[in-house]
Design an enzyme around this catalytic site. Structure first.
Site, PDB file in Angstrom:
ATOM      1  CB  CYS A  67      -9.175   2.858  -6.555  1.00  0.00           C
ATOM      2  SG  CYS A  67      -9.026   4.711  -6.919  1.00  0.00           S
ATOM      3  CE1 TYR A 139      -1.696  -4.537  -2.765  1.00  0.00           C
ATOM      4  CE2 TYR A 139       0.159  -3.394  -1.789  1.00  0.00           C
ATOM      5  CZ  TYR A 139      -1.103  -3.227  -2.396  1.00  0.00           C
ATOM      6  OH  TYR A 139      -1.686  -2.116  -2.716  1.00  0.00           O
ATOM      7  CE  LYS A 143      -2.209  -2.570  -6.121  1.00  0.00           C
ATOM      8  NZ  LYS A 143      -3.417  -2.058  -6.665  1.00  0.00           N
ATOM      9  CB  ILE A 189      -0.640   4.025  25.537  1.00  0.00           C
ATOM     10  CG1 ILE A 189      -2.155   3.844  25.807  1.00  0.00           C
ATOM     11  CG2 ILE A 189       0.306   2.848  25.562  1.00  0.00           C
ATOM     12  CD1 ILE A 189      -2.762   2.870  25.096  1.00  0.00           C
TER      13      ILE A 189
END
Length: 321
Positions: A67, A139, A143, A189
């Site tokens: 992980c 990224y 991967k 909000i």
């Protein structure tokens, strides 16, 4: 014995909590990590790199769940982001896997990312596990390259490799944009997203992802396969906000600002990626995961949101600001 890397992370902690109930585990954490997140288990410390020595960590291990990673960040301050992602996510992961194979580890489960497939999908055309990859950022590229290197290692050594690509993961202790969304809803909000009803985005509850990871550790049909995962219900941005509001006990105050105006405003502010994440689609097809593994997500979207909200609402007030 199962070795879990990234045990201090969002997914790693939850995975360890699930595994320790049924099997012995060993956890790998960074040298800079604090105390072990899991009591009473073996802990090894190290850094993902091309030269790291994991031989001691592999003693008695039959499966590795990897992980740990350099994760996607919104404002990366690295001089060469792609090189830094490759150093950890590709070279570091491959070094870990090589030593696992050399030690006789039978299976290596790699937590990848849907970013390997790409950033968005067209209506009615979800990503599938076996289509050609299309990563767009450093990224996602790292991967993808890690996946390719691990598949080659599997062919070379015979160690089984299983790849899982999750979309956005949410659950208790979630951070980032999902946490910001909960805070905004809690405070009442007004959000200009009431008209974002035509897009569809796949999400996965943390418990659903952990359940699939555990399944892939020993399922015979998972060997050398790539799987996508989701909650099996895709939501528009407006629907997600309303259902998260329900989980929090707060009505979502959504203003019906046209999607075109939202995209234009984001472009003028130099943040077109925000508009894509809020207004665009990213759907995943989990039919392969269902059919090959006989797996279905145990939690519904609403139950996943309820657990996420319940955890957040019971946290100290300082943690909810």
């Amino acid at each position: 014995m199962i070795l879990v890397t990234g045990a201090t992370g969002f997914v790693g902690r939850a995975l360890c909590a699930a595994l320790i109930k049924s099997c012995p585990i060993r956890i790998a954490v960074r040298n800079t990590a604090g105390e072990s997140p899991v009591d009473g288990v073996d802990v090894v410390r190290g850094e993902l790199s091309a030269t790291a020595d994991w031989s001691a960590a592999m003693a008695g291990v039959v499966a590795v769940v990897h992980c740990a990673a350099r994760v996607h960040v919104m404002n990366d301050d690295a001089v060469d982001p792609l090189a830094e992602f490759r150093r950890i996510n590709v070279e570091g992961s491959l070094q870990l896997a090589r030593q696992a194979a050399a030690a006789g580890v039978r299976r290596f489960v790699f937590l990848s990312s849907i970013k390997v497939n790409g950033e968005q999908t067209d209506p009615g055309r979800p990503f599938t596990a076996d289509q050609a990859p299309g990563p767009l950022d450093p990224y996602g590229i790292s991967k993808m390259e890690a996946e390719a290197a691990l598949r080659a290692l599997a062919r070379e050594t015979g160690m089984a490799v299983v790849i899982i690509r999750p979309p956005l993961v949410y659950g208790p202790a979630v951070k980032g944009n999902f946490l910001a969304m909960m805070r905004a809803l809690w405070r009442g909000i007004p959000l200009p997203l009431g008209a974002v009803t035509a897009n569809r985005r796949s999400l996965v509850a943390l418990d659903n992802l952990v359940d699939l990871i555990v399944t892939c550790i020993d399922h015979p049909a998972a060997v050398n396969q790539t799987f996508l995962v989701s909650d099996a219900e895709d939501l528009s941005t407006a629907a997600l906000l309303r259902r998260m509001g329900q989980a929090l006990g707060r009505p979502a105050r959504l203003l019906p600002v046209p999607v075109g105006i939202l995209r234009l405003a984001a472009t003028l502010l130099g943040r077109p990626g925000i508009a894509q994440r809020l207004c665009g689609s990213l759907e995943v097809d989990i039919d392969k995961t269902r059919h090959l593994l006989g797996w279905s997500p145990p939690l519904s979207v609403d139950e996943g949101l309820r657990r996420t909200a319940a955890h957040w609402m019971t946290a100290p007030q300082s943690a909810r600001r």
